[in-house]
Design a protein around this motif. Structure first.
Motif, mmCIF file in Angstrom:
data_model
loop_
_atom_site.group_PDB
_atom_site.id
_atom_site.type_symbol
_atom_site.label_atom_id
_atom_site.label_comp_id
_atom_site.label_asym_id
_atom_site.label_seq_id
_atom_site.Cartn_x
_atom_site.Cartn_y
_atom_site.Cartn_z
ATOM 1 N N UNK A 238 50.419 65.855 -4.128
ATOM 2 C CA UNK A 238 49.475 65.974 -3.019
ATOM 3 C C UNK A 238 50.004 66.955 -1.971
ATOM 4 N N UNK A 239 51.285 66.891 -1.684
ATOM 5 C CA UNK A 239 51.867 67.841 -0.732
ATOM 6 C C UNK A 239 51.750 69.269 -1.253
ATOM 7 N N UNK A 240 52.024 69.437 -2.539
ATOM 8 C CA UNK A 240 51.939 70.782 -3.115
ATOM 9 C C UNK A 240 50.519 71.333 -3.017
ATOM 10 N N UNK A 241 49.559 70.477 -3.333
ATOM 11 C CA UNK A 241 48.169 70.912 -3.300
ATOM 12 C C UNK A 241 47.777 71.337 -1.877
ATOM 13 N N UNK A 242 48.106 70.486 -0.904
ATOM 14 C CA UNK A 242 47.724 70.800 0.478
ATOM 15 C C UNK A 242 48.476 72.039 0.963
ATOM 16 N N UNK A 243 49.755 72.141 0.593
ATOM 17 C CA UNK A 243 50.533 73.314 1.002
ATOM 18 C C UNK A 243 49.894 74.588 0.451
ATOM 19 N N UNK A 244 49.403 74.517 -0.769
ATOM 20 C CA UNK A 244 48.740 75.692 -1.362
ATOM 21 C C UNK A 244 47.462 76.039 -0.613
ATOM 22 N N UNK A 245 46.697 74.986 -0.247
ATOM 23 C CA UNK A 245 45.454 75.230 0.491
ATOM 24 C C UNK A 245 45.744 75.924 1.817
ATOM 25 N N UNK A 246 46.790 75.461 2.465
ATOM 26 C CA UNK A 246 47.173 76.043 3.753
ATOM 27 C C UNK A 246 47.634 77.489 3.566
ATOM 28 N N UNK A 247 48.485 77.686 2.562
ATOM 29 C CA UNK A 247 49.025 79.023 2.326
ATOM 30 C C UNK A 247 47.899 80.016 2.041
ATOM 31 N N UNK A 248 46.920 79.579 1.277
ATOM 32 C CA UNK A 248 45.805 80.448 0.923
ATOM 33 C C UNK A 248 45.001 80.820 2.171
ATOM 34 N N UNK A 249 44.752 79.829 3.018
ATOM 35 C CA UNK A 249 44.028 80.093 4.269
ATOM 36 C C UNK A 249 44.755 81.127 5.129
ATOM 37 N N UNK A 250 46.054 80.955 5.224
ATOM 38 C CA UNK A 250 46.814 81.822 6.129
ATOM 39 C C UNK A 250 46.921 83.242 5.607
ATOM 40 N N UNK A 251 46.685 83.373 4.335
ATOM 41 C CA UNK A 251 46.751 84.682 3.711
ATOM 42 C C UNK A 251 45.493 85.502 3.984
ATOM 43 N N UNK A 252 44.490 84.856 4.538
ATOM 44 C CA UNK A 252 43.225 85.552 4.798
ATOM 45 C C UNK A 252 43.171 86.054 6.237
ATOM 46 N N UNK A 253 42.414 87.123 6.456
ATOM 47 C CA UNK A 253 42.383 87.708 7.807
ATOM 48 C C UNK A 253 41.442 86.986 8.765
ATOM 49 N N UNK A 254 41.073 85.755 8.457
ATOM 50 C CA UNK A 254 40.277 84.952 9.399
ATOM 51 C C UNK A 254 41.112 83.728 9.782
#
Ligand code: ADP
Ligand code: MG
Length: 693
Positions: free
Chosen positions: A274-290
């Motif tokens: 669960x931590x890995x999944x959420x960490x990935x979601x966060x990382x993906x968001x931060x990688x975007x210019x919004x």
């Protein structure tokens, strides 16, 4: 004058409304005619039918028509006028504590009266106390009301009949011209909702045959239709706020792994799925210019801090700053010490800012933050202050969001505004928010859930014990601590008085020290200086103390895995979520843990209910759902949040089942369409609060 304008005319356009009355109406949130339309009755009275006295029951409100048989003043504890009336089916007493001679002379034997009032049991059978009444002239036919009588929420200085008159006047001005219909026609058809104007006329003046049961419970289609529209308006406003934020842009941050990989490698454990999944979601968001706007919900102990660290590191890997904010100094300092021990060996500078950082130390920290040498800044809401300026803040983590208001959330975001960009935001809450609440309060946020606890945790065993067994409990604390484990003893008080609560904790600590001379006992409460509090917490954490006596200040975030026993005094005085938070302080290590709810009999029904929920489950989401049922949304989200949760008609609990439909309806409407804007104008008085970016 156009239809639109009728509803937006000021209340002063009504006959009889001057400045004084307008001010009073304002207290009810009424400034325009449309506010009057949407000021719905809290309940209704049925004055459309005559009731036979024989059929009356206590606590119902009824209209009766009867003949006076006897009228007399009764002395006694309270002087009162008693009037015996009879309608051929039975007799009833009218009781007046305030009356004048004229009244007594009027209510003489043989006079016919029509009365309206609540029926109550009295010493000599059923009574009406201070009924509204009218003497009927012989041969005269008094018409009954033609519709149910609305009873409106009032404020001081405005009577029921005054407000009723104003609303009728406003509805007449509206006439048969319909108000602008803002719900999509398909939606109306699909749900068999009445048109807006029909719904309003109906609710202010329900016909005799209206379904009163439905009206009372707020489930009549006319009410549901308004609740739906209101929820839709709020949902769209939150979406608009979100659209606006996304227009602003944010720095796209790459997750290079340069620091996060070594960080993860040196941890004594692996992240849960669960931590890995959420960490990935966060990382993906931060990688975007919004700008990311993500809410992470995870039960106490689910390991949210790891998500915060990884998010902060992603910013640092891109040469930018990150801020981590927690609601209390204890929590913030704990984060600071953890972050420091994890990150400084990896060459990342961690700065610390709280109210207690003063003088030279403060100047130094502020300089670090400004120069950017403080790469990760951990602190309390001190981070919001004007004097705090970041060099290049790109990521903000707010821990335990429900303690902060929306305004504070916005203000930290402003700190990072640079070159037309704002930082990413990660909000973490341990108080699970029931889905329906999340959908309305956080419709502007994406949501991630850590739905798994790290392995090896044994669920806390919860017991409820009468406080007559206190001596046994004290012995249990001794045994526990003699085995090298630690314990908490939590004192609560019913009053909102911190002083009294602290006093209770002090007394308890002294008593326990006498009963348990072989234990090392510490005391923390809200009146200690933050420094003192932190020192005691640190000693407890280092196992220099066996037992920590505390007030509810230890509620959030304190992490001492060796503590395996918690006693909570008077648990029925706390809300479910608070109990759940407290209990989350134990069961953090691998040994079996216990939570003893020590109550004082007799328990209230609600208190018993809460205790049994605590014994049944350790699932934070289930507890939150029950909390919502028992306490209502304002309480669950915390008072600071209620500002945005104020609905005129909708009730998040009652209308919970509408949320999904509202959500999907909203997704079909452009947030910038004329319809959305009109909905905002109609329903949201402080639209700018949401729309502000
Ligand atoms: P919360 O979600 O309540 O903030 P924390 O982040 O404080 O939880 O984590 C609670 C405890 O669990 C901490 O001691 C932390 O080090 C530990 N922890 C976090 N993730 C894991 C994991 N994947 N495996 C084992 N222990 C973990
Ligand atoms: Mg935490």
């Amino acid at each position: 004058m156009s239809v639109q304008n009728v509803s937006q005319r000021g209340v002063k356009d009504l006959k009889g409304v001057g400045t004084a009355l307008a001010l009073k109406l304002q207290k009810l949130g009424i400034t325009q005619l449309q506010d009057l339309f949407f000021h719905l009755p809290a309940r209704y009275q049925d004055r459309t039918r005559l009731s036979a006295i024989a059929g009356l029951m206590p606590s119902i409100e009824a209209v009766i028509e009867a003949e006076v048989q006897l009228c007399d003043i009764q002395m006694g504890r309270r002087r009162s006028l008693l009037c015996r009336v009879h309608d051929g089916t039975g007799a009833l007493t009218l009781r007046f504590f305030h009356f004048n001679a004229a009244q007594k002379n009027q209510l003489t034997k043989g006079v016919r009266v029509r009365c309206f009032g609540e029926v109550r049991p009295g010493p000599g059978g059923l009574e009406m106390v201070h009924p509204e009444y009218r003497v009927l002239r012989a041969g005269q036919d008094e018409p009954l009301e033609q519709s149910l009588t609305p009873i409106y929420p009032l404020t001081e200085g405005i009577t029921q009949s005054r407000l009723r008159g104003l609303i009728q006047q406003a509805l007449q001005l509206l006439g048969s011209q319909p108000l602008e219909e803002l719900l999509p026609q398909t939606e109306l058809n699909h749900r068999a909702y009445p048109a807006l104007t029909d719904a309003l006329h109906f609710l202010h003046q329900p016909p005799v045959n209206a379904d009163q049961q439905a009206l009372l419970s707020g489930t009549h289609p006319a009410q549901r239709r308004l609740a739906f529209e209101e929820l839709l308006a709020h949902n769209l406003a939150l979406r608009l706020a979100r659209t606006n934020i996304q227009k602003v842009g944010a720095p796209a941050l790459k997750a290079t792994g340069r620091i996060s990989r070594p960080f993860l490698a040196q941890l004594p454990f692996q992240l849960t799925d669960a931590q890995l999944r959420v960490a990935r979601e966060v990382a993906r968001d931060m990688n975007r210019p919004v700008p990311m706007l993500r809410l992470v919900q995870g039960d106490v102990g689910s390991g949210k801090t790891m998500i915060a660290v990884l998010a902060a590191l992603q910013s640092v890997e891109n040469g930018r700053q990150a801020a981590v904010m927690a609601p209390t100094e204890i929590l913030a300092e704990q984060h600071y010490l953890n972050f420091k021990s994890w990150l400084e060996p990896l060459g990342v500078e961690v700065s610390w800012l709280a109210g207690k950082v003063k003088g030279k130390a403060r100047v130094t920290v502020l300089e670090q933050i400004k120069q950017g040498s403080g790469q990760v800044v951990v602190g309390t809401h001190a981070l919001f202050q004007d004097e705090v300026q970041f060099k290049d803040l790109a990521m903000v983590v707010i821990d335990e969001q429900h303690r902060f208001g929306v305004d504070q959330r916005l203000s930290l975001r402003e700190k990072g505004r640079q070159d037309g960009m704002i930082p990413h935001q990660l909000i973490m809450t341990a108080t699970p928010i029931p889905r329906t609440l999340a959908m309305s309060a956080y419709a502007d946020l994406d949501c991630s859930i850590i739905d798994e606890l790290p392995p090896g945790r044994t669920p806390v065993m919860t017991l409820a014990v009468d406080d007559t067994r206190r001596p046994q409990i004290v012995q249990r604390v001794r045994q526990n601590c003699q085995q090298g484990k630690q314990a908490y003893w939590v004192c609560t008080l019913i009053e909102e008085s911190e002083a009294l609560e602290c006093q209770a904790a002090e007394t308890t600590a002294i008593e326990l020290a006498q009963a348990l001379p072989d234990l090392r006992i510490g005391l923390v409460h809200g009146r200690l200086k933050p420094q003192e509090k932190a020192e005691i917490m640190a000693r407890f954490k280092a196992h220099e103390l066996d037992l920590l006596v505390a007030t509810t200040v230890i509620e959030v975030g304190v992490d001492v895995p060796n503590a395996s026993l918690m006693i909570i005094e008077n648990p029925d005085r706390l809300g479910l979520s608070q109990l759940h938070q407290l209990r989350g302080r134990v069961g953090r290590g691998s040994q079996e843990s216990f939570c003893v709810l020590m109550y004082h009999a007799p328990l209230s029904r609600n208190g018993r209910e809460r205790i049994s929920v605590m014994r049944e489950t350790t699932d934070g989401f289930r507890i939150a759902e029950r909390d919502l049922e028992l306490r209502g949304p304002g309480e669950v989200l915390g008072t600071r949040q209620t500002g945005m949760m104020q609905f005129r008609i909708a009730d998040l609990q009652r209308d919970a089942d509408l949320m999904e439909m509202v959500h999907s309806c909203a997704s079909g409407i452009s947030t910038e369409s004329a319809r959305a804007l009109a909905l905002g104008r109609r329903w949201i008085s402080d639209a700018e609060q949401y729309a502000q970016v």
